[in-house]
Design a protein around this motif. Structure first.
Motif, PDB file in Angstrom:
ATOM      1  N   LEU A 629       0.848  -1.187   0.000  1.00  0.00           N
ATOM      2  CA  LEU A 629       0.000   0.000   0.000  1.00  0.00           C
ATOM      3  C   LEU A 629       0.881   1.233   0.000  1.00  0.00           C
ATOM      4  CD1 LEU A 629      -2.879   1.284   0.357  1.00  0.00           C
ATOM      5  CD2 LEU A 629      -2.435   1.215   2.820  1.00  0.00           C
ATOM      6  N   ARG A 630       0.517   2.215  -0.810  1.00  0.00           N
ATOM      7  CA  ARG A 630       1.259   3.477  -0.851  1.00  0.00           C
ATOM      8  C   ARG A 630       0.290   4.640  -0.827  1.00  0.00           C
ATOM      9  NH1 ARG A 630       3.806   7.534  -3.842  1.00  0.00           N
ATOM     10  NH2 ARG A 630       5.978   7.848  -3.207  1.00  0.00           N
ATOM     11  N   ALA A 631       0.483   5.551   0.106  1.00  0.00           N
ATOM     12  CA  ALA A 631      -0.337   6.754   0.210  1.00  0.00           C
ATOM     13  C   ALA A 631       0.573   7.966   0.093  1.00  0.00           C
ATOM     14  CB  ALA A 631      -1.087   6.774   1.535  1.00  0.00           C
ATOM     15  N   GLU A 632       0.197   8.907  -0.764  1.00  0.00           N
ATOM     16  CA  GLU A 632       1.055  10.055  -1.044  1.00  0.00           C
ATOM     17  C   GLU A 632       0.239  11.339  -1.056  1.00  0.00           C
ATOM     18  OE1 GLU A 632       4.270  11.092  -4.488  1.00  0.00           O
ATOM     19  OE2 GLU A 632       2.179  10.975  -5.083  1.00  0.00           O
ATOM     20  N   VAL A 633       0.868  12.422  -0.612  1.00  0.00           N
ATOM     21  CA  VAL A 633       0.291  13.755  -0.698  1.00  0.00           C
ATOM     22  C   VAL A 633       1.327  14.669  -1.348  1.00  0.00           C
ATOM     23  CG1 VAL A 633      -0.602  15.746   0.549  1.00  0.00           C
ATOM     24  CG2 VAL A 633      -1.198  13.438   1.301  1.00  0.00           C
ATOM     25  N   TYR A 652      -2.178  23.796  -5.304  1.00  0.00           N
ATOM     26  CA  TYR A 652      -3.101  22.678  -5.089  1.00  0.00           C
ATOM     27  C   TYR A 652      -2.426  21.635  -4.210  1.00  0.00           C
ATOM     28  CZ  TYR A 652      -0.240  20.692  -8.835  1.00  0.00           C
ATOM     29  OH  TYR A 652       0.818  20.266  -9.598  1.00  0.00           O
ATOM     30  N   THR A 653      -3.241  20.805  -3.582  1.00  0.00           N
ATOM     31  CA  THR A 653      -2.770  19.672  -2.791  1.00  0.00           C
ATOM     32  C   THR A 653      -3.495  18.437  -3.284  1.00  0.00           C
ATOM     33  OG1 THR A 653      -2.379  21.068  -0.854  1.00  0.00           O
ATOM     34  CG2 THR A 653      -2.525  18.688  -0.502  1.00  0.00           C
ATOM     35  N   VAL A 654      -2.761  17.458  -3.721  1.00  0.00           N
ATOM     36  CA  VAL A 654      -3.360  16.270  -4.319  1.00  0.00           C
ATOM     37  C   VAL A 654      -2.939  15.029  -3.533  1.00  0.00           C
ATOM     38  CG1 VAL A 654      -1.437  16.047  -5.964  1.00  0.00           C
ATOM     39  CG2 VAL A 654      -3.619  14.951  -6.460  1.00  0.00           C
ATOM     40  N   ALA A 655      -3.896  14.134  -3.306  1.00  0.00           N
ATOM     41  CA  ALA A 655      -3.659  12.880  -2.601  1.00  0.00           C
ATOM     42  C   ALA A 655      -3.840  11.714  -3.566  1.00  0.00           C
ATOM     43  CB  ALA A 655      -4.611  12.743  -1.422  1.00  0.00           C
ATOM     44  N   ASN A 656      -2.894  10.785  -3.549  1.00  0.00           N
ATOM     45  CA  ASN A 656      -2.950   9.597  -4.385  1.00  0.00           C
ATOM     46  C   ASN A 656      -2.785   8.354  -3.517  1.00  0.00           C
ATOM     47  OD1 ASN A 656      -2.949  11.250  -6.784  1.00  0.00           O
ATOM     48  ND2 ASN A 656      -0.744  11.480  -6.509  1.00  0.00           N
ATOM     49  N   LEU A 657      -3.356   7.249  -3.963  1.00  0.00           N
ATOM     50  CA  LEU A 657      -3.304   5.998  -3.205  1.00  0.00           C
ATOM     51  C   LEU A 657      -3.132   4.847  -4.184  1.00  0.00           C
ATOM     52  CD1 LEU A 657      -3.683   4.905  -0.252  1.00  0.00           C
ATOM     53  CD2 LEU A 657      -6.061   4.466  -0.900  1.00  0.00           C
ATOM     54  N   ALA A 658      -2.347   3.849  -3.799  1.00  0.00           N
ATOM     55  CA  ALA A 658      -2.160   2.676  -4.648  1.00  0.00           C
ATOM     56  C   ALA A 658      -2.103   1.428  -3.797  1.00  0.00           C
ATOM     57  CB  ALA A 658      -0.884   2.803  -5.471  1.00  0.00           C
ATOM     58  N   LEU A 659      -2.780   0.387  -4.269  1.00  0.00           N
ATOM     59  CA  LEU A 659      -2.832  -0.906  -3.589  1.00  0.00           C
ATOM     60  C   LEU A 659      -2.400  -1.965  -4.583  1.00  0.00           C
ATOM     61  CD1 LEU A 659      -3.773  -2.558  -1.052  1.00  0.00           C
ATOM     62  CD2 LEU A 659      -5.987  -2.758  -2.210  1.00  0.00           C
ATOM     63  N   GLY A 660      -1.469  -2.832  -4.187  1.00  0.00           N
ATOM     64  CA  GLY A 660      -0.975  -3.858  -5.077  1.00  0.00           C
ATOM     65  C   GLY A 660      -0.945  -5.219  -4.417  1.00  0.00           C
ATOM     66  N   TYR A 661      -1.152  -6.257  -5.217  1.00  0.00           N
ATOM     67  CA  TYR A 661      -1.088  -7.638  -4.717  1.00  0.00           C
ATOM     68  C   TYR A 661      -0.368  -8.482  -5.744  1.00  0.00           C
ATOM     69  CZ  TYR A 661      -2.436 -12.067  -2.605  1.00  0.00           C
ATOM     70  OH  TYR A 661      -2.407 -13.312  -1.989  1.00  0.00           O
ATOM     71  N   ARG A 662       0.700  -9.150  -5.305  1.00  0.00           N
ATOM     72  CA  ARG A 662       1.521  -9.938  -6.208  1.00  0.00           C
ATOM     73  C   ARG A 662       1.397 -11.408  -5.865  1.00  0.00           C
ATOM     74  NH1 ARG A 662       4.845  -9.418  -9.963  1.00  0.00           N
ATOM     75  NH2 ARG A 662       4.861  -7.143  -9.898  1.00  0.00           N
ATOM     76  N   ALA A 669       4.818 -17.946 -13.618  1.00  0.00           N
ATOM     77  CA  ALA A 669       4.507 -16.594 -14.060  1.00  0.00           C
ATOM     78  C   ALA A 669       4.240 -15.685 -12.860  1.00  0.00           C
ATOM     79  CB  ALA A 669       3.293 -16.611 -14.983  1.00  0.00           C
ATOM     80  N   GLN A 670       4.757 -14.479 -12.935  1.00  0.00           N
ATOM     81  CA  GLN A 670       4.604 -13.515 -11.845  1.00  0.00           C
ATOM     82  C   GLN A 670       3.498 -12.511 -12.193  1.00  0.00           C
ATOM     83  OE1 GLN A 670       6.401 -14.007  -9.045  1.00  0.00           O
ATOM     84  NE2 GLN A 670       7.227 -15.793 -10.143  1.00  0.00           N
ATOM     85  N   TRP A 671       2.465 -12.452 -11.353  1.00  0.00           N
ATOM     86  CA  TRP A 671       1.304 -11.610 -11.585  1.00  0.00           C
ATOM     87  C   TRP A 671       1.290 -10.445 -10.605  1.00  0.00           C
ATOM     88  CZ3 TRP A 671      -2.546 -12.440 -15.316  1.00  0.00           C
ATOM     89  CH2 TRP A 671      -2.446 -13.649 -16.020  1.00  0.00           C
ATOM     90  N   LEU A 672       0.805  -9.314 -11.081  1.00  0.00           N
ATOM     91  CA  LEU A 672       0.581  -8.151 -10.230  1.00  0.00           C
ATOM     92  C   LEU A 672      -0.803  -7.592 -10.535  1.00  0.00           C
ATOM     93  CD1 LEU A 672       1.442  -5.811  -8.314  1.00  0.00           C
ATOM     94  CD2 LEU A 672       2.315  -4.638 -10.345  1.00  0.00           C
ATOM     95  N   ALA A 673      -1.652  -7.535  -9.516  1.00  0.00           N
ATOM     96  CA  ALA A 673      -2.951  -6.865  -9.625  1.00  0.00           C
ATOM     97  C   ALA A 673      -2.879  -5.587  -8.800  1.00  0.00           C
ATOM     98  CB  ALA A 673      -4.064  -7.776  -9.112  1.00  0.00           C
ATOM     99  N   TYR A 674      -3.367  -4.492  -9.365  1.00  0.00           N
ATOM    100  CA  TYR A 674      -3.218  -3.224  -8.657  1.00  0.00           C
ATOM    101  C   TYR A 674      -4.438  -2.339  -8.855  1.00  0.00           C
ATOM    102  CZ  TYR A 674      -1.612  -1.756 -13.338  1.00  0.00           C
ATOM    103  OH  TYR A 674      -1.511  -1.523 -14.683  1.00  0.00           O
ATOM    104  N   LEU A 675      -4.665  -1.506  -7.858  1.00  0.00           N
ATOM    105  CA  LEU A 675      -5.721  -0.507  -7.871  1.00  0.00           C
ATOM    106  C   LEU A 675      -5.102   0.827  -7.501  1.00  0.00           C
ATOM    107  CD1 LEU A 675      -8.742   0.331  -7.943  1.00  0.00           C
ATOM    108  CD2 LEU A 675      -8.826  -0.223  -5.497  1.00  0.00           C
ATOM    109  N   ARG A 676      -5.381   1.847  -8.271  1.00  0.00           N
ATOM    110  CA  ARG A 676      -4.733   3.140  -8.094  1.00  0.00           C
ATOM    111  C   ARG A 676      -5.797   4.238  -8.072  1.00  0.00           C
ATOM    112  NH1 ARG A 676      -1.125   5.111 -13.201  1.00  0.00           N
ATOM    113  NH2 ARG A 676      -1.902   7.236 -13.340  1.00  0.00           N
TER     114      ARG A 676
END
Length: 711
Positions: A629-633, A652-662, A669-676
């Motif tokens: 999980l990554r949370a950024e401002v 401006y102030t912007v917030a971003n978030l990313a969630l990944g599962y490997r 085979a190496q899989w990565l599923a992610y939500l951003r």
């Protein structure tokens, strides 16, 4: 010899959960101790393969690059320290490095320039999609030593596997499917590499499509809606320019969606190489097609086509005075049509080749170095009613050298130089507007000296002093006419001299395991900065001649003229990451970065246009097994230091978030599923570095989901 394939993440590294979510990380390298303790060589900055660089450099590869995916190269890189974006809507964007853009930032593919028309106008896209790229290397500061005067602001080099450079046994490949974002973007890409140890084959392809960009509120800024914005929408009614201008002033701003901002692109490549243990010989062909709307003109679309043929050869471990040789040659055929209601208005063509040969000589005591030659030829033409520059042929030849000394105590010195000849030959084509234009020749020289001094406890000092020269481009010399896309009337200076700059860059760096810190400062003094200055007049085109006046509405567009001015650019950058918690199953990293750039004319202290504001960002990265999980401002300050007749931008102030599962699939085979999630606070974001900031903001709150596999 550095291998460009080192950008392909090895499978042990792909399992690192923290690297899987470096969506907006300032430096895209895995934070795991196993990888950060190993040097990552940035081949663009140093073909000698040393990891000790006196110039600041950034490398994006692996999952970090995949998870920064965007439609344009500029949007992929914006938000990294010292890097912004021109952002002429979501379809066209070039990188801005330390406030410099256009022909002051050199764009390369595998170390060789790729011709397009993106430097000529902000609405022209870079003819490349990052879906087929394995590594992006950015060198900030005066990188003209190896790559010429047009790299006076920096270099962006994209590296791929389209021309295989090492032996392959069997098959391997990768694929990605992605959906979402503020423009409901759809992406599918795949590549396949195979070989028998002697021959290696590469095939790749991609398709990308997006709808009109959804925005938080009005397309026009509050200043633009009040009639105070800096952007003057272009007009096409050359017989009724006055009435069209008045009508535009009373038009209402679009809201919720940015009209005509959709795009579609596809492309691919095939490459074949003969490989040996000590080198390769290969050939590749790549194609890129794109069609996107202009956010400045609702009835205008740009239809772009590029074909590129590349030849590469390298051998290392040779006996004698030359130990390694590397040669690259690329021919590019570029064309784009600007379509008005489906009819072709203007066609831009840019064709030519560029070749480089680098020879690494045998060590002479502590001296190690590379000498090289670069040649190139290109032909540019613009056909149609909006052609504001003449057809021009450009010939180039250059010699360069880079030498390094490894001294006691780990101190490393470097010294380099380059001499470059350019000849520009225009053809008026019977157009009275360009009658009398003459060919110009320039010989430009560059020198650079750098030092890296290790200190105790993982600290080091790095510094670079450079003098660089840049020959003016064909449009800075010969432009004369209505530039419809930007709503301006541009005039070049046929007597322009070379652009000259003296630059100093220094940084204090720290590296220990997963912890790193870099704090740097830079200063560039331009003796002849070629700036596009507003004259205060208004002009109107009448075929091959024009009418200008000093009062608005006497002409439909404000007049701008290229002229050399004394200028100064300086600023600060910092970038750091610290592992604040680690256990057998979990880890927490804290990241922080920021930058500030000041740019002004020395003769009147007026700010240069489109300079990014001060920025600061922080992020927390959490990893637990395959989950990350990554949370950024990020915060950008107001930009109020702008030239006269230009408009400021709000912060401006912007917030971003990313969630990944490997996870691992069948056959290893190496899989990565992610939500951003991007812009979670639904901020109105307008880049100060964008010409269209008053009419085209960035996207609203959005989510993007994707799946990628590597086998």
């Amino acid at each position: 010899m550095p291998d460009h394939r080192e950008g392909r993440a090895p499978r042990a590294r792909l399992l690192n959960p923290i690297a899987a979510v470096l969506l907006c990380a300032p430096l895209a390298q895995a934070e795991d101790e196993r990888t950060t303790t190993l040097p990552v060589t940035v081949v663009t900055a140093n073909p000698l393969g040393s990891d000790a660089l006196s110039q600041p450099a950034t490398r994006l590869d692996g999952d970090a690059l995949r998870l920064r995916d965007a439609t344009t190269l500029g949007e992929v890189l914006t938000g990294l320290p010292g890097i912004a974006s021109t952002s002429f809507g979501p379809g066209a964007s070039r990188p801005v490095i330390r406030g410099l853009d256009g022909d002051r930032v050199r764009l390369l593919q595998n170390g060789v320039g790729a011709l397009d028309a993106s430097a000529l106008s902000y609405d022209h896209a870079v003819a490349q999609d990052v879906a087929g790229v394995d590594v992006i290397e950015v060198v900030r500061g005066p990188a003209a030593l190896l790559y010429g005067g047009s790299a006076i602001g920096g270099v962006v080099n994209t590296l791929d596997q389209r021309l295989p450079r090492q032996a392959l046994h069997g098959l391997e490949g990768a694929a990605t499917v992605e959906y979402g974002g503020a423009a409901s973007e759809r992406l599918a890409s795949a590549r396949l590499d195979g070989g028998n140890g002697d021959y290696a084959l590469h095939v790749d392809g991609f398709a990308r499509r997006s709808d009109d960009l959804r925005i938080p509120g009005y397309a026009w800024s509050e200043r633009q809606r009040a009639g105070l914005g800096s952007y003057h929408p272009p007009e096409h009614d050359h017989d009724h320019g006055h009435e069209a201008h008045e009508h535009e002033e009373h038009a209402e701003s679009p809201q919720g969606t940015l009209p005509n901002s959709d795009s579609r692109a596809h492309g691919g490549a095939v490459g074949l190489s003969r490989t040996w243990d000590d080198g390769y010989l290969g050939l590749s062909y790549g194609a890129y097609r794109s069609n996107y709307g202009s956010v400045a003109e609702e009835d205008v679309r740009l239809d772009l086509k590029q074909d590129r043929l590349a030849l590469g050869f390298a051998r290392q471990g040779l006996a004698g005075p030359v130990r390694e040789v590397k040669a690259d040659l690329a021919y590019t055929d570029y064309r784009h049509r600007e379509l008005h209601d489906g009819e072709t208005g203007t066609t831009f063509k840019h064709r030519g080749y560029e070749g480089r040969v680098e020879l690494r000589h045998a060590p002479l005591g502590p001296l190690d170095g590379v000498i090289g030659v670069q040649i190139g030829q290109s032909s540019f033409s613009a056909l149609g009613i909006e052609a504001f520059v003449p057809d021009t042929d450009t010939d180039q030849a250059a010699l360069f050298a880079l030498e390094q000394w490894q001294l006691g105590g780990g101190t490393q010195l470097s010294l380099g130089g380059r001499v470059e000849y350019n000849r520009l030959s225009p053809d008026d084509g019977g157009n009275r507007r360009f009658a009398g234009v003459e060919a110009r020749s320039f010989t430009a020289g560059s020198l650079s000296a750098g030092v890296v001094q290790p200190l105790a406890g993982g600290w080091s000092l790095a510094g670079n002093l450079a003098y660089t020269e840049r020959a003016p481009t064909y449009y800075e010399l010969y432009a004369d006419g209505q530039h419809v896309a930007t709503g301006t009337f541009e005039r070049g200076d046929p007597d322009a001299d070379k652009e000259r700059a003296t630059s100093l860059d220094a940084a204090l760096r720290y590296q220990s395991g997963a912890d790193r810190l870099s704090f740097g400062a830079y200063y560039s003094r331009f003796a002849n900065f070629i700036a596009l200055e507003r004259t205060g007049r208004w002009c109107h085109s009448h075929g091959d001649h024009d009418h200008c006046g000093s009062v608005e509405h006497e002409g439909e567009s404000p007049e701008y003229r290229y002229q050399g001015v004394p200028a100064t650019l300086y600023g600060l950058e910092f970038d750091g990451a610290w592992r604040v918690y680690r256990s057998a199953a979990r880890s927490v990293d804290l990241q922080l970065w920021g930058d500030v750039t000041r740019a002004e004319r020395r003769d009147n202290d007026e700010a240069l246009p489109r300079i990014p504001p001060a920025r600061i960002a922080g992020a927390v990265v959490y990893g637990q097994g395959p989950l990350s999980l990554r949370a950024e401002v990020q915060h950008a300050a107001d930009q109020t230091r702008v030239p006269d007749n230009d408009s400021a931008t709000d912060g401006y102030t912007v917030a971003n978030l990313a969630l990944g599962y490997r996870f691992e699939g069948a056959g290893g085979a190496q899989w990565l599923a992610y939500l951003r999630g991007d812009n979670l606070g639904n901020e109105e974001i307008r880049y100060a570095s964008s010409l269209t900031r008053d009419i085209a903001p960035q996207g609203r709150r959005s989510a993007r989901v994707g799946v990628s596999v590597q086998f």
